[in-house]
Design a protein around this motif. Structure first.
Motif, PDB file in Angstrom:
ATOM      1  N   GLY A 132       0.842  -1.194   0.000  1.00 13.14           N
ATOM      2  CA  GLY A 132       0.000   0.000   0.000  1.00 13.14           C
ATOM      3  C   GLY A 132       0.874   1.238   0.000  1.00 13.14           C
ATOM      4  O   GLY A 132       1.796   1.365  -0.807  1.00 13.14           O
ATOM      5  N   ASP A 133       0.611   2.155   0.950  1.00 14.73           N
ATOM      6  CA  ASP A 133       1.416   3.369   1.077  1.00 14.73           C
ATOM      7  C   ASP A 133       2.587   3.190   2.027  1.00 14.73           C
ATOM      8  O   ASP A 133       3.274   4.162   2.352  1.00 14.73           O
ATOM      9  CB  ASP A 133       0.539   4.524   1.581  1.00 14.73           C
ATOM     10  N   GLY A 134       2.801   1.957   2.492  1.00 12.68           N
ATOM     11  CA  GLY A 134       3.839   1.721   3.477  1.00 12.68           C
ATOM     12  C   GLY A 134       4.806   0.617   3.085  1.00 12.68           C
ATOM     13  O   GLY A 134       4.964   0.297   1.910  1.00 12.68           O
ATOM     14  N   THR A 135       5.420   0.048   4.104  1.00 16.43           N
ATOM     15  CA  THR A 135       6.458  -0.964   3.927  1.00 16.43           C
ATOM     16  C   THR A 135       6.245  -2.111   4.897  1.00 16.43           C
ATOM     17  O   THR A 135       6.015  -1.883   6.091  1.00 16.43           O
ATOM     18  CB  THR A 135       7.851  -0.355   4.200  1.00 16.43           C
ATOM     19  N   ARG A 136       6.343  -3.324   4.395  1.00 13.42           N
ATOM     20  CA  ARG A 136       6.387  -4.508   5.248  1.00 13.42           C
ATOM     21  C   ARG A 136       7.871  -4.776   5.476  1.00 13.42           C
ATOM     22  O   ARG A 136       8.616  -5.086   4.544  1.00 13.42           O
ATOM     23  CB  ARG A 136       5.721  -5.698   4.556  1.00 13.42           C
ATOM     24  N   LEU A 137       8.321  -4.598   6.712  1.00 10.90           N
ATOM     25  CA  LEU A 137       9.726  -4.782   7.075  1.00 10.90           C
ATOM     26  C   LEU A 137       9.878  -6.130   7.766  1.00 10.90           C
ATOM     27  O   LEU A 137       9.209  -6.401   8.762  1.00 10.90           O
ATOM     28  CB  LEU A 137      10.187  -3.658   8.010  1.00 10.90           C
ATOM     29  N   SER A 138      10.755  -6.951   7.222  1.00 15.58           N
ATOM     30  CA  SER A 138      11.018  -8.267   7.813  1.00 15.58           C
ATOM     31  C   SER A 138      12.451  -8.318   8.302  1.00 15.58           C
ATOM     32  O   SER A 138      13.378  -7.880   7.602  1.00 15.58           O
ATOM     33  CB  SER A 138      10.799  -9.379   6.783  1.00 15.58           C
ATOM     34  N   LEU A 139      12.627  -8.841   9.500  1.00 15.26           N
ATOM     35  CA  LEU A 139      13.936  -9.024  10.112  1.00 15.26           C
ATOM     36  C   LEU A 139      14.164 -10.515  10.307  1.00 15.26           C
ATOM     37  O   LEU A 139      13.281 -11.223  10.804  1.00 15.26           O
ATOM     38  CB  LEU A 139      13.991  -8.329  11.475  1.00 15.26           C
ATOM     39  N   GLU A 140      15.340 -10.955   9.919  1.00 13.28           N
ATOM     40  CA  GLU A 140      15.774 -12.316  10.234  1.00 13.28           C
ATOM     41  C   GLU A 140      17.149 -12.201  10.860  1.00 13.28           C
ATOM     42  O   GLU A 140      18.068 -11.637  10.256  1.00 13.28           O
ATOM     43  CB  GLU A 140      15.828 -13.166   8.971  1.00 13.28           C
ATOM     44  N   HIS A 141      17.290 -12.700  12.075  1.00 21.13           N
ATOM     45  CA  HIS A 141      18.584 -12.734  12.761  1.00 21.13           C
ATOM     46  C   HIS A 141      18.864 -14.198  13.018  1.00 21.13           C
ATOM     47  O   HIS A 141      18.177 -14.832  13.815  1.00 21.13           O
ATOM     48  CB  HIS A 141      18.526 -11.927  14.062  1.00 21.13           C
ATOM     49  N   LYS A 142      19.854 -14.745  12.298  1.00 20.53           N
ATOM     50  CA  LYS A 142      20.067 -16.192  12.370  1.00 20.53           C
ATOM     51  C   LYS A 142      21.530 -16.544  12.611  1.00 20.53           C
ATOM     52  O   LYS A 142      22.409 -15.693  12.486  1.00 20.53           O
ATOM     53  CB  LYS A 142      19.586 -16.860  11.097  1.00 20.53           C
ATOM     54  N   GLY A 143      21.714 -17.810  12.964  1.00 15.36           N
ATOM     55  CA  GLY A 143      23.056 -18.337  13.158  1.00 15.36           C
ATOM     56  C   GLY A 143      23.454 -18.526  14.605  1.00 15.36           C
ATOM     57  O   GLY A 143      24.600 -18.873  14.886  1.00 15.36           O
ATOM     58  N   PHE A 144      22.549 -18.305  15.531  1.00 14.89           N
ATOM     59  CA  PHE A 144      22.869 -18.483  16.946  1.00 14.89           C
ATOM     60  C   PHE A 144      23.206 -19.960  17.214  1.00 14.89           C
ATOM     61  O   PHE A 144      22.457 -20.845  16.810  1.00 14.89           O
ATOM     62  CB  PHE A 144      21.683 -18.080  17.828  1.00 14.89           C
ATOM     63  N   ASP A 145      24.312 -20.196  17.898  1.00 15.24           N
ATOM     64  CA  ASP A 145      24.709 -21.550  18.271  1.00 15.24           C
ATOM     65  C   ASP A 145      23.976 -21.925  19.556  1.00 15.24           C
ATOM     66  O   ASP A 145      24.377 -21.525  20.647  1.00 15.24           O
ATOM     67  CB  ASP A 145      26.218 -21.620  18.470  1.00 15.24           C
ATOM     68  N   MET A 146      22.914 -22.689  19.400  1.00 18.54           N
ATOM     69  CA  MET A 146      22.084 -23.033  20.557  1.00 18.54           C
ATOM     70  C   MET A 146      22.727 -24.089  21.451  1.00 18.54           C
ATOM     71  O   MET A 146      22.202 -24.422  22.499  1.00 18.54           O
ATOM     72  CB  MET A 146      20.703 -23.482  20.088  1.00 18.54           C
ATOM     73  N   ASP A 147      23.901 -24.597  21.046  1.00 14.81           N
ATOM     74  CA  ASP A 147      24.637 -25.551  21.880  1.00 14.81           C
ATOM     75  C   ASP A 147      25.663 -24.863  22.769  1.00 14.81           C
ATOM     76  O   ASP A 147      26.312 -25.524  23.580  1.00 14.81           O
ATOM     77  CB  ASP A 147      25.339 -26.601  20.997  1.00 14.81           C
ATOM     78  N   SER A 148      25.816 -23.552  22.618  1.00 10.39           N
ATOM     79  CA  SER A 148      26.774 -22.828  23.460  1.00 10.39           C
ATOM     80  C   SER A 148      26.024 -21.898  24.405  1.00 10.39           C
ATOM     81  O   SER A 148      24.981 -21.347  24.047  1.00 10.39           O
ATOM     82  CB  SER A 148      27.750 -22.017  22.596  1.00 10.39           C
ATOM     83  N   PRO A 149      26.570 -21.708  25.624  1.00 12.81           N
ATOM     84  CA  PRO A 149      25.930 -20.780  26.559  1.00 12.81           C
ATOM     85  C   PRO A 149      25.820 -19.360  25.987  1.00 12.81           C
ATOM     86  O   PRO A 149      24.788 -18.714  26.143  1.00 12.81           O
ATOM     87  CB  PRO A 149      26.847 -20.811  27.790  1.00 12.81           C
ATOM     88  N   LEU A 150      26.866 -18.880  25.308  1.00 16.39           N
ATOM     89  CA  LEU A 150      26.828 -17.530  24.729  1.00 16.39           C
ATOM     90  C   LEU A 150      25.736 -17.440  23.669  1.00 16.39           C
ATOM     91  O   LEU A 150      24.969 -16.476  23.640  1.00 16.39           O
ATOM     92  CB  LEU A 150      28.184 -17.169  24.109  1.00 16.39           C
ATOM     93  N   GLY A 151      25.639 -18.442  22.808  1.00 24.11           N
ATOM     94  CA  GLY A 151      24.617 -18.451  21.761  1.00 24.11           C
ATOM     95  C   GLY A 151      23.215 -18.438  22.330  1.00 24.11           C
ATOM     96  O   GLY A 151      22.352 -17.684  21.869  1.00 24.11           O
ATOM     97  N   LYS A 152      22.979 -19.256  23.345  1.00 27.39           N
ATOM     98  CA  LYS A 152      21.652 -19.306  23.979  1.00 27.39           C
ATOM     99  C   LYS A 152      21.314 -17.987  24.662  1.00 27.39           C
ATOM    100  O   LYS A 152      20.202 -17.483  24.542  1.00 27.39           O
ATOM    101  CB  LYS A 152      21.595 -20.434  25.022  1.00 27.39           C
ATOM    102  N   THR A 153      22.277 -17.422  25.381  1.00 23.49           N
ATOM    103  CA  THR A 153      22.051 -16.159  26.080  1.00 23.49           C
ATOM    104  C   THR A 153      21.756 -15.038  25.088  1.00 23.49           C
ATOM    105  O   THR A 153      20.821 -14.255  25.272  1.00 23.49           O
ATOM    106  CB  THR A 153      23.275 -15.801  26.945  1.00 23.49           C
ATOM    107  N   ALA A 154      22.542 -14.981  24.016  1.00 20.54           N
ATOM    108  CA  ALA A 154      22.333 -13.942  23.006  1.00 20.54           C
ATOM    109  C   ALA A 154      20.987 -14.125  22.310  1.00 20.54           C
ATOM    110  O   ALA A 154      20.259 -13.152  22.084  1.00 20.54           O
ATOM    111  CB  ALA A 154      23.462 -13.968  21.981  1.00 20.54           C
ATOM    112  N   PHE A 155      20.643 -15.358  21.983  1.00 21.16           N
ATOM    113  CA  PHE A 155      19.362 -15.633  21.324  1.00 21.16           C
ATOM    114  C   PHE A 155      18.195 -15.185  22.206  1.00 21.16           C
ATOM    115  O   PHE A 155      17.278 -14.507  21.742  1.00 21.16           O
ATOM    116  CB  PHE A 155      19.242 -17.124  21.001  1.00 21.16           C
TER     117      PHE A 155
END
Length: 133
Positions: free
Chosen positions: A91-114
């Motif tokens: 329409g007169d606007g914008t659909r903004l999509s964000l994807e933030h990927k690559g977090f290592d869910m097997d590491s404490p830092l990755g889980k905390t950051a996610f």
């Protein structure tokens, strides 16, 4: 289905893609809604984002197509994640999509950051919307 280690959010912003693109790629505007840094929409451009208590985070632009797509590595060497913004006219606007990927869910830092960024991104997108307005 969303795979683990990926944050995906979508927002409608009632402004044209060019105005949203400026908020994503102009360092002065970017600092008002998220973090200070010398961001530029040029593939290969390296910059840092000042994440306050989390320090200076290095980034590198890996894809840029104005005013549709901006993607950059975020914190290579520590988090090793990628942030991708997609802008779609609606329409007169914008659909903004964000994807933030690559977090290592097997590491404490990755889980905390996610978990932290998963909780923080909605507020960041709200601030972006307010700054664009």
């Amino acid at each position: 289905m969303i795979e683990p280690g990926i944050i995906q959010l979508t927002r409608f912003i009632p402004h044209p893609p060019e105005k949203v693109w400026a908020a994503l790629t102009d360092p002065v505007i970017h600092a008002r809604w998220w973090a200070a840094g010398d961001i530029r929409a040029v593939v290969g451009h390296t910059f840092t984002l000042d994440m306050g208590q989390w320090g200076q985070q290095p980034c590198e632009v890996i894809a840029a197509e104005a005013p549709k797509l901006l993607s950059y590595s975020f914190a290579p060497g520590t988090l090793n994640t990628t942030i991708t913004w997609r802008l779609t006219p609606e329409g007169d606007g914008t659909r903004l999509s964000l994807e933030h990927k690559g977090f290592d869910m097997d590491s404490p830092l990755g889980k905390t950051a996610f978990n932290g960024m998963g909780n923080g991104w909605p507020g960041v997108l709200t601030r972006l919307s307010e700054v664009v307005a």
